[in-house]
Design an enzyme around this catalytic site. Structure first.
Site, mmCIF file in Angstrom:
data_model
loop_
_atom_site.group_PDB
_atom_site.id
_atom_site.type_symbol
_atom_site.label_atom_id
_atom_site.label_comp_id
_atom_site.label_asym_id
_atom_site.label_seq_id
_atom_site.Cartn_x
_atom_site.Cartn_y
_atom_site.Cartn_z
ATOM 1 N N GLU A 112 0.795 -5.690 11.328
ATOM 2 C CA GLU A 112 1.402 -5.165 10.110
ATOM 3 C C GLU A 112 2.907 -5.430 10.071
ATOM 4 O OE1 GLU A 112 0.225 -1.190 8.213
ATOM 5 O OE2 GLU A 112 2.111 -0.729 9.217
ATOM 6 N N HIS A 157 5.059 0.349 -0.522
ATOM 7 C CA HIS A 157 5.773 -0.627 0.297
ATOM 8 C C HIS A 157 4.819 -1.757 0.653
ATOM 9 C CE1 HIS A 157 3.714 1.846 3.265
ATOM 10 N NE2 HIS A 157 3.891 0.864 4.143
ATOM 11 N N HIS A 164 -1.210 -10.652 -1.923
ATOM 12 C CA HIS A 164 -0.399 -10.215 -3.068
ATOM 13 C C HIS A 164 -1.125 -9.155 -3.898
ATOM 14 C CE1 HIS A 164 2.071 -13.580 -1.853
ATOM 15 N NE2 HIS A 164 3.049 -13.008 -2.552
ATOM 16 N N HIS A 176 3.823 -5.395 3.303
ATOM 17 C CA HIS A 176 3.856 -5.998 4.636
ATOM 18 C C HIS A 176 3.481 -7.469 4.550
ATOM 19 C CE1 HIS A 176 4.157 -2.116 6.662
ATOM 20 N NE2 HIS A 176 3.180 -1.674 5.885
ATOM 21 N N CYS A 212 5.875 5.912 4.837
ATOM 22 C CA CYS A 212 4.759 5.092 4.341
ATOM 23 C C CYS A 212 3.952 5.769 3.232
ATOM 24 C CB CYS A 212 3.848 4.678 5.490
ATOM 25 S SG CYS A 212 4.645 3.510 6.606
ATOM 26 N N HIS A 248 0.854 -1.192 0.000
ATOM 27 C CA HIS A 248 0.000 0.000 0.000
ATOM 28 C C HIS A 248 0.888 1.241 0.000
ATOM 29 C CE1 HIS A 248 -0.225 0.412 4.717
ATOM 30 N NE2 HIS A 248 0.976 0.117 4.305
#
Length: 150
Positions: free
Chosen positions: A136, A29, A75, A31, A25, A16
């Site tokens: 996260e 990137h 994904h 997680h 952020c 996201h």
């Protein structure tokens, strides 16, 4: 009859970007998310029922969460569709990428609210969603409790 909480853990990978955020952020990137789903109910007392003694079959809970969350978000790239990221999202979709457009800033906090709504609507009437925990990173997570969101 006793009320019992049942928890199942799930995982998925997603990326996201937080439009307008003042830290790292704001960049694309990803997680490795861990989702803990806790439901509450009474064990089935009918000894003729194949699910006798269960609050809910873990397989049934797994199907709900996989259908609504894991299989959708795994994904993927998640973007708020009400930001300039829509242009990037459209380009990625056109290139064959799994892109999810949401009506909210895709923070862990807002994602867990979305997940709660999706899971609650699929649970059997005798089972309540008790809580969710969305992790996260190894050290950061959000929690949602039904008792605080009635």
């Amino acid at each position: 009859m006793s009320k019992i909480r049942i928890t199942k853990q799930f995982s998925f990978e997603a990326g996201h970007a937080l439009h307008g955020y003042d830290g790292k952020c704001r960049n694309l990137h990803g997680h490795s998310y861990y989702l803990y789903v806790t439901v509450i109910g009474s064990p089935i007392q009918d000894d003729k029922n194949v699910k006798h003694g269960m609050v809910i079959d873990f397989g049934d809970l797994k199907k709900i969460v996989k259908d609504e969350i894991v299989d959708v978000f795994d994904h993927s790239m998640i973007f708020n569709k009400n930001t300039p990221h829509l242009e990037l999202a459209t380009d990625l979709k056109n290139r064959g990428h799994n892109v999810i457009l949401v009506d909210y800033q895709p923070t862990t906090e807002m994602m867990i609210i979305d997940f709660a709504k999706k899971i609650k609507k699929r649970l059997p009437n005798n089972i309540e969603l008790h809580s969710l925990k969305l992790q996260e990173t190894a050290t950061s997570f959000a929690e949602w409790y039904a008792s605080e969101n009635e």
